[in-house]
Design an enzyme around this catalytic site. Structure first.
Site, short mmCIF file in Angstrom:
data_model
loop_
_atom_site.label_atom_id
_atom_site.label_comp_id
_atom_site.label_asym_id
_atom_site.label_seq_id
_atom_site.Cartn_x
_atom_site.Cartn_y
_atom_site.Cartn_z
N GLU A 246 -8.52 7.92 -6.59
CA GLU A 246 -7.37 8.57 -6.00
C GLU A 246 -6.27 7.67 -6.05
OE1 GLU A 246 -9.07 7.70 -1.96
OE2 GLU A 246 -10.21 9.54 -1.85
N LYS A 248 -3.44 5.15 -5.06
CA LYS A 248 -3.22 3.98 -4.38
C LYS A 248 -1.81 3.84 -3.95
CE LYS A 248 -3.89 -1.21 -4.15
NZ LYS A 248 -3.05 -1.47 -3.02
N ARG A 253 -2.25 -0.24 5.67
CA ARG A 253 -3.61 0.37 5.87
C ARG A 253 -4.00 0.47 7.24
NH1 ARG A 253 -8.69 -1.36 3.12
NH2 ARG A 253 -10.55 -0.51 4.15
N ARG A 268 -5.06 -3.93 9.22
CA ARG A 268 -5.90 -4.74 8.54
C ARG A 268 -6.34 -6.08 9.18
NH1 ARG A 268 -5.88 -6.36 2.34
NH2 ARG A 268 -6.78 -8.05 3.57
N GLU A 298 -3.71 5.55 4.87
CA GLU A 298 -2.52 4.67 4.28
C GLU A 298 -1.41 5.24 5.11
OE1 GLU A 298 -3.11 1.86 2.54
OE2 GLU A 298 -1.22 1.31 1.65
P1 ATP Z 1 -3.29 -4.69 -2.23
O1 ATP Z 1 -2.41 -5.97 -1.74
O2 ATP Z 1 -3.14 -4.25 -3.31
O3 ATP Z 1 -2.50 -3.47 -1.44
P2 ATP Z 1 -5.06 -5.46 -0.33
O4 ATP Z 1 -5.48 -6.91 -0.60
O5 ATP Z 1 -4.16 -5.06 0.96
O6 ATP Z 1 -4.46 -5.01 -1.50
P3 ATP Z 1 -7.54 -4.34 -1.13
O7 ATP Z 1 -8.72 -3.72 -0.54
O8 ATP Z 1 -7.85 -5.17 -2.15
O9 ATP Z 1 -6.49 -4.65 -0.11
O10 ATP Z 1 -6.82 -2.95 -1.77
C1 ATP Z 1 -6.85 -1.76 -1.38
C2 ATP Z 1 -5.74 -1.48 -0.45
O11 ATP Z 1 -5.24 -0.40 -0.86
C3 ATP Z 1 -6.23 -1.00 0.86
O12 ATP Z 1 -6.24 -2.08 1.80
C4 ATP Z 1 -5.21 0.11 1.25
O13 ATP Z 1 -4.23 -0.44 2.03
C5 ATP Z 1 -4.43 0.62 -0.06
N1 ATP Z 1 -4.83 1.96 -0.30
C6 ATP Z 1 -3.69 2.91 -0.72
N2 ATP Z 1 -4.25 3.92 -1.07
C7 ATP Z 1 -5.53 3.82 -0.89
C8 ATP Z 1 -6.59 4.82 -1.10
N3 ATP Z 1 -6.63 6.02 -1.52
N4 ATP Z 1 -8.01 4.44 -0.61
C9 ATP Z 1 -8.17 2.92 -0.54
N5 ATP Z 1 -7.08 2.08 -0.19
C10 ATP Z 1 -5.97 2.58 -0.55
#
Ligand code: ATP
Length: 549
Positions: A246, A248, A253, A268, A298
Site C-alpha cells: 500500500e 505509505k 496515524r 499513536r 492515516e
Molecule cells: P514513520 O516515522 O516512518 O511514519 P512510525 O515510527 O510512525 O513511522 P511505523 O509503524 O514504523 O510508525 O511506520 C508505519 C507508519 O506509517 C504508521 O504508523 C502510519 O502512520 C503510517 N502509514 C501511512 N500509510 C500507511 C498504510 N497504508 N498502512 C499502514 N501504515 C501507514
C-alpha cells in the site's frame, strides 16, 4: 493504606537497580493491597499520577514547586532554588528543607493514599486566573502532611521525574508474580487499554479474566508498528508472497472508535484529537456503514481546492489547535486513508488474518472523496511492487508491505508489515539537553543533545548534537518546549526531562566514546518534531547497533 508505607517501598526500590529484585519487592507489596487502591499505587510506583492514555496533566512548573517547598518549610523560594541548583534534584532539596522544619511527627504519619489521590486529582482541574495560587496551596499542604522522605518522593512524582527505575516491564512482572498470571497475558491486557492501573485492578478482582482480555470501545489500543526494509526483495522476504503493498501516506496515524453516533479519534500516543477534527468526524459518519467499529487510517492534509497532499508539518498545526478549529479545517482539509480493522460490531479482529481484516474493512466503508481505503495491490511480482513504490515516493512517503496472514499484534513493532521509504537514514531521538546561545542569543537555545533509548532499563543515552535543519518556526517551538522540560540549569546548558521527540536524518553512524550510547551521528539534521511519539517510542540502542552493522 498510608502514604508512608509506600514511601518505605520506594526507599527499598531505590537501593537496587536489578529489575528482578524490584519486581520481587513490588510483588510482595502488591499482594497486601486492596483491589481499589492497587491501581493508583501501581501508577505512583512508575512515577505517574494518571494513566498513559489520560489527557490530564499536573502542569506543575519548577517555579511553583520551589515556591510550594518554601511555603511548606517556612523558607523562601530563592533559597530553595539555590539549593536545588546545588543538589540538581528537586527531591533531595525538598527532603532537606522539610527536615529543617520543626514539625510534629504525628501529623507526618497521617497522609493516606486515598487522601493523596483526592488532592492530586483536584490539581489538573485548576486552570485560569488564580489557579497557581490554588495549586500552590494544595501542593504545599501535601508536603507538610508527609515526612521529609515522603516529600522527596512526592516532589519527584509531581514534576514527573521519579527515577526509581520502575518501568512498565517491572510492573508487569511484579503483577504476574503477585497474582500468579502469565506476564504475556498482562502485557496483552495492557496493550488493549494502555492503562496499568486498570489492568492491576481487574487482575486483583478476577485473575481469570486476564487470560482472555477484551477490547473496550473508546479505550484506545496500543497500535501495532512496523519494521523497516531497505529493498523490495527484503520486504517480500520479511512478509512473504503474495503480500499487500500500500501507499505509505505522509500524515497522522489515527485509530477511530465509533459506536452509533459517538465517534472518537486517537493518535499513536493515544491522545484524543476528536475535538480538533470535526470535519473528519462528520466524514466518518457519512462513510462508515458499521454501527460499532474500531479501525485505523492515516489522516492526510490537502491544499484546499487543489487536491494536492500537504506535508505532515501543515497537518501538525491542526493537532495543536484549541481555537478557530472550523477555520483551520477549511485551511487544511483532510482525507482519511483506511488500512486496518480491529473490531466490527461484536467481533474482535485482532486475531484474524490481515486479508480478512482488510476484506471486512472494505465492506464497512462506502468510499468517497474524503474517506477511502489506502491505495494498494496484492501481488508477488517485484516489478508491480516497484511501480507502486515509485508512485509512493513521488507523492507520499513510500510503501508498506503487509503479510496477508499475520494478525494484529497490539503495541508491538513486529515484522507483520514493513515500510520502504525514500530516506532510509532517519531516527526518532529524544532531546535531553539544550545549549544556550552565545552573545546576544544567550537566552535562546540553538543546539540540542540527542539521545536514543536503551529498552532494557528505559535509560536515555546520548548519541549526538543537533543544531541544523530548523526553520525559524521550529526553532521557536523547540525553545518553548525546552523551557517546559527543564530539570536543571548548568553554566552552558540545561538538562531536560526526556519528553521531546524529534525525527532526524543523518549521514552516517560511527562508533564514539564521546557519547553514552557508544555511537555518534554524523551530520544530524532535524526533519520534524514528533508530537505523535512518546520518548519510549524513540529509536532504541539495539536498532542503532543493527544499523551500524
Ligand atoms: P514513520 O516515522 O516512518 O511514519 P512510525 O515510527 O510512525 O513511522 P511505523 O509503524 O514504523 O510508525 O511506520 C508505519 C507508519 O506509517 C504508521 O504508523 C502510519 O502512520 C503510517 N502509514 C501511512 N500509510 C500507511 C498504510 N497504508 N498502512 C499502514 N501504515 C501507514
Amino acid at each position: 493504606m498510608l502514604f508512608n508505607e509506600l514511601v518505605r517501598v520506594f526507599d527499598e526500590l531505590s537501593k537496587t537497580s536489578k529489575r528482578i529484585e524490584m519486581a520481587n519487592i513490588l510483588s510482595a507489596f502488591f499482594k497486601k493491597l486492596p483491589c481499589d487502591e492497587l491501581g493508583f499505587i501501581v501508577l505512583l510506583c512508575m512515577g505517574k499520577i494518571f494513566p498513559h492514555n489520560s489527557e490530564k496533566e499536573m502542569g506543575i512548573a519548577n517555579n511553583l514547586m520551589a515556591e510550594a517547598i518554601a511555603l511548606a518549610s517556612g523558607s523562601t523560594k530563592e533559597t530553595v532554588k539555590k539549593q536545588w541548583n546545588i543538589y540538581g534534584d528537586i527531591g533531595e532539596t525538598a527532603k532537606k528543607f522539610m527536615k529543617s522544619k520543626k514539625q510534629s511527627s504525628l501529623v507526618n504519619e497521617e497522609l493516606s493514599i486515598n487522601e493523596l489521590k483526592n488532592v492530586l486529582q483536584k490539581i489538573p482541574g485548576t486552570s485560569g486566573k488564580g489557579s497557581s495560587a490554588i495549586k500552590l496551596k494544595l501542593v504545599s499542604k501535601l508536603l507538610s502532611m508527609t515526612t521529609p522522605l515522603g516529600a522527596m518522593y512526592l516532589t519527584r512524582i509531581l514534576i514527573g521525574s521519579m527515577r526509581t527505575g520502575v518501568g512498565q516491564g517491572v510492573v508487569r512482572d511484579a503483577l504476574a508474580k503477585s497474582f500468579n498470571a502469565e506476564p504475556s497475558n498482562i502485557e496483552t491486557a495492557y496493550n488493549l487499554c494502555a492503562d496499568y492501573s486498570k489492568v492491576a485492578k481487574n487482575l486483583c478482582e478476577n485473575p481469570e479474566l486476564i487470560k482472555n482480555p477484551k477490547i473496550s470501545i473508546f479505550n484506545p489500543i496500543n497500535m501495532m508498528l512496523f519494521l523497516k526494509a531497505d529493498s523490495i526483495g527484503k520486504a517480500f522476504e520479511r512478509v512473504g508472497k503474495p503480500a499487500r503493498i500500500e501507499i505509505k501516506y505522509d500524515g497522522l496515524r489515527a485509530q477511530v472508535h465509533k459506536d452509533g453516533e459517538k465517534i472518537m479519534i486517537f493518535t499513536r500516543n493515544l491522545d484524543s484529537i476528536t475535538a480538533q477534527f470535526p470535519d473528519a468526524v462528520s466524514a466518518i459518519k457519512k462513510s462508515v456503514n458499521a454501527t460499532k467499529i474500531i479501525f485505523e487510517c492515516e489522516i492526510v492534509g490537502f491544499s484546499p481546492g487543489m487536491n494536492k497532499p500537504l506535508p505532515f508539518q501543515y497537518l501538525s498545526k491542526r493537532i495543536k489547535r484549541k481555537y478557530d478549529i472550523e477555520k483551520s479545517a477549511k485551511e487544511i482539509p483532510v482525507k482519511l486513508f483506511c488500512f486496518d480493522l480491529l473490531l466490527l460490531e461484536s467481533k474482535e479482529y485482532l486475531n484474524e488474518k490481515f486479508i480478512d481484516r482488510h476484506e471486512a474493512l472494505k465492506k464497512s466503508i462506502n468510499e468517497n472523496e474524503a474517506v477511502m481505503l489506502a491505495k494498494g495491490i496484492t501481488t508477488s511480482n517485484e516489478s508491480d511492487a516497484e511501480k507502486l513504490f515509485n508512485e509512493g515516493i513521488k507523492e507520499q512517503e513510500g510503501v508498506m508491505f503487509k503479510s496477508l496472514i499475520a494478525n494484529y499484534k497490539a503495541g508491538s513493532r513486529v515484522g507483520y508489515g514493513v515500510k520502504l521509504k525514500t530516506h532510509m537514514k532517519e531516527l526518532d531521538l529524544v532531546i535531553t539537553e539544550a545549549f544556550f546561545g552565545k552573545g546576544r542569543r544567550k537566552d535562546w537555545f540553538g543546539s540540542y543533545t540527542l539521545s536514543c533509548i536503551n529498552l532494557d532499563n528505559e535509560e536515555f543515552l546520548t548519541i549526538g548534537k543537533l543544531g541544523t535543519g530548523f526553520s525559524d518556526e521550529q526553532l521557536k517551538e523547540m525553545n518553548e518546549l525546552v523551557k517546559k522540560a527543564i530539570i536543571k540549569e548548568e553554566s552552558d546548558k540545561v538538562i531536560l526531562k526526556p519528553k521531546i521527540v524529534v525525527e532526524v536524518e543523518y549521514e552516517e553512524i560511527q562508533k564514539s566514546p564521546t557519547y553514552k550510547s557508544g555511537y555518534a551521528l554524523r551530520f544530524p539534521r532535524l526533519l520534524r518534531i514528533r508530537h505523535d511519539k512518546t520518548p519510549k517510542e524513540a529509536s532504541d540502542l539495539e536498532m542503532i547497533k543493527e544499523l551500524k552493522g
